[in-house]
Design a protein around this motif. Structure first.
Motif, PDB file in Angstrom:
ATOM      1  N   MET A 215     -13.182  21.517  -1.394  1.00 12.58           N
ATOM      2  CA  MET A 215     -12.456  20.311  -1.788  1.00 12.58           C
ATOM      3  C   MET A 215     -11.581  19.850  -0.647  1.00 12.58           C
ATOM      4  O   MET A 215     -10.935  20.667   0.019  1.00 12.58           O
ATOM      5  CB  MET A 215     -11.556  20.573  -3.002  1.00 12.58           C
ATOM      6  N   GLU A 217      -8.217  18.369   0.770  1.00 12.64           N
ATOM      7  CA  GLU A 217      -6.839  18.726   0.404  1.00 12.64           C
ATOM      8  C   GLU A 217      -6.259  17.822  -0.676  1.00 12.64           C
ATOM      9  O   GLU A 217      -5.522  18.289  -1.554  1.00 12.64           O
ATOM     10  CB  GLU A 217      -5.977  18.663   1.661  1.00 12.64           C
ATOM     11  N   THR A 250      -5.575  19.499  -8.995  1.00 14.05           N
ATOM     12  CA  THR A 250      -5.506  19.446  -7.534  1.00 14.05           C
ATOM     13  C   THR A 250      -6.284  20.599  -6.897  1.00 14.05           C
ATOM     14  O   THR A 250      -6.536  21.633  -7.526  1.00 14.05           O
ATOM     15  CB  THR A 250      -4.048  19.510  -7.049  1.00 14.05           C
ATOM     16  N   ALA A 251      -6.622  20.425  -5.638  1.00  8.97           N
ATOM     17  CA  ALA A 251      -7.345  21.470  -4.902  1.00  8.97           C
ATOM     18  C   ALA A 251      -6.532  22.752  -4.859  1.00  8.97           C
ATOM     19  O   ALA A 251      -7.086  23.863  -4.967  1.00  8.97           O
ATOM     20  CB  ALA A 251      -7.648  20.982  -3.483  1.00  8.97           C
ATOM     21  N   GLN A 252      -5.216  22.628  -4.725  1.00  8.51           N
ATOM     22  CA  GLN A 252      -4.360  23.799  -4.620  1.00  8.51           C
ATOM     23  C   GLN A 252      -4.369  24.609  -5.921  1.00  8.51           C
ATOM     24  O   GLN A 252      -4.488  25.843  -5.897  1.00  8.51           O
ATOM     25  CB  GLN A 252      -2.931  23.372  -4.268  1.00  8.51           C
ATOM     26  N   LYS A 255      -7.909  26.214  -6.425  1.00  5.13           N
ATOM     27  CA  LYS A 255      -8.122  27.374  -5.550  1.00  5.13           C
ATOM     28  C   LYS A 255      -7.437  28.610  -6.150  1.00  5.13           C
ATOM     29  O   LYS A 255      -8.007  29.711  -6.162  1.00  5.13           O
ATOM     30  CB  LYS A 255      -7.564  27.082  -4.161  1.00  5.13           C
ATOM     31  N   GLU A 262     -12.790  26.815  -1.077  1.00  5.12           N
ATOM     32  CA  GLU A 262     -12.052  26.492   0.147  1.00  5.12           C
ATOM     33  C   GLU A 262     -11.467  25.095   0.063  1.00  5.12           C
ATOM     34  O   GLU A 262     -12.075  24.176  -0.494  1.00  5.12           O
ATOM     35  CB  GLU A 262     -12.970  26.594   1.375  1.00  5.12           C
ATOM     36  N   ILE A 263     -10.263  24.961   0.608  1.00  2.00           N
ATOM     37  CA  ILE A 263      -9.615  23.655   0.733  1.00  2.00           C
ATOM     38  C   ILE A 263      -9.773  23.179   2.170  1.00  2.00           C
ATOM     39  O   ILE A 263      -9.436  23.908   3.107  1.00  2.00           O
ATOM     40  CB  ILE A 263      -8.119  23.738   0.374  1.00  2.00           C
ATOM     41  N   HIS A 265      -8.443  20.872   4.922  1.00  2.00           N
ATOM     42  CA  HIS A 265      -7.204  20.141   5.185  1.00  2.00           C
ATOM     43  C   HIS A 265      -7.492  18.753   5.759  1.00  2.00           C
ATOM     44  O   HIS A 265      -8.435  18.552   6.514  1.00  2.00           O
ATOM     45  CB  HIS A 265      -6.309  20.943   6.121  1.00  2.00           C
TER      46      HIS A 265
END
Length: 317
Positions: A215, A217, A250-252, A255, A262-263, A265
């Motif tokens: 994804m 960020e 969100t990606a965060q 994860k 994996e994110i 950036h």
């Protein structure tokens, strides 16, 4: 002219002042380089501060930014010798899903993506990235073709969801999405999926059930849009920011939950501010995820994919 989001207003004002200074200054007049440098540094500082504390709803707005790189741009940047393939061999060619063969860093691959379009004309042509059954059947056909020719599959997802119109339901939308997911899970070749903008509902997962899921960020990935969730739970789409926070889109968050691998950036201010740098980072991330998958047998690839998704949601009791 760059489009600014509501929460970027302080940066917009500074960049507007910088542009005004540059326009007003004529050759031979006072040197404004120092003032421009000061304002630029201040704008960068503001941007860094804003993007360090984005809320899920603000990330949703970034993911939907009109200037954000779309699937066609990603393919153009990362894939050489791209040959588009069209049609589901049953009803029609759905322009919301694009795909074909090409080369990713000298490796022959099959590429599939949901395309939103970049202006009014192209958005209408691609139905704003909302695929109909024909699109998902096309995607499955390309996955089967990839398996036949032993081509790794790269998918790029950017959709608010599958098309909800009555004609789509009449032609078997749910079945087509389910077959798309089945196509991902049964592919005998490596499959690396990337959420580049919005990953909405089954319309996204039909292309994203891969060995590795990446994804950007500031991308989002959810079972329903924040507005849709708010309309159901509170009967008020204005509650979308609350829904976005609650859904962990969100990606965060994803994860941490183990739903993505994996994110990738993005440049400061989002991928739309520096698409070239963002897509270069994405290419590196895909290459890194693809490398260890190339030596695996079809049975191992399918087993890993199956185990990966069956493990999601387990409580560990």
């Amino acid at each position: 002219m760059r489009q600014f989001l509501d929460f970027e207003k302080p940066v917009a004002e500074l960049e507007s002042k910088i542009e005004e200074l540059r326009r007003m200054t004529q050759p031979g007049e006072i040197n404004i380089a120092d003032e421009v440098a000061r304002l630029s540094a201040k704008a960068d500082s503001q941007l860094k501060s804003i993007y360090a504390r984005l809320t899920p709803w603000q990330k949703t707005q970034v993911a939907r930014h009109a200037e954000r790189p779309k699937a066609a741009s990603v393919i153009a940047a990362l894939i050489t010798e791209f040959t588009p393939l069209a049609g589901d061999r049953a009803f029609a060619d759905d322009a919301a899903i694009i795909g074909g063969m090409g080369r990713f860093r000298d490796q022959a691959v099959m590429v599939i993506g949901t395309e939103k379009g970049t202006d009014t004309e192209s958005r209408i042509k691609h139905n704003f990235g909302m695929a109909k059954p024909d699109g998902y059947r096309k995607a499955r056909r390309l996955m089967e073709l990839a398996g036949r020719f032993n081509l790794p599959i790269l998918t790029f997802v950017d959709t608010s969801g599958a098309f909800p119109g009555i004609e789509a339901e009449a032609r078997g939308q749910a079945e087509a999405i389910a077959r798309g997911i089945e196509g991902c899970l049964s592919a005998p070749v490596p499959l690396v999926a990337t959420i580049i903008g919005e990953g909405g509902s089954g319309g996204a997962i039909a292309l994203a059930a891969g060995n590795a899921v990446l994804m950007f960020e500031h991308a989002i990935y959810s079972v329903i849009s924040p507005e849709g969730c708010a309309s159901i739970l509170w009967r008020d789409a204005a509650q979308a920011p609350v829904a976005a926070e609650a859904m962990r889109i969100t990606a965060q968050d994803l994860k941490k939950l183990g739903l993505i691998d994996e994110i990738v950036h993005e440049p400061l201010g989002g991928a739309h501010r520096d698409p070239e740098a963002a897509l270069a980072a994405l290419g590196d991330a895909i290459a890194q995820q693809l490398a260890p998958l190339k030596g695996l047998t079809p049975e191992s690839l399918k087993a890993r994919r199956r185990d990966k998704f069956l493990a999601m949601g387990k409580l560990g009791l």
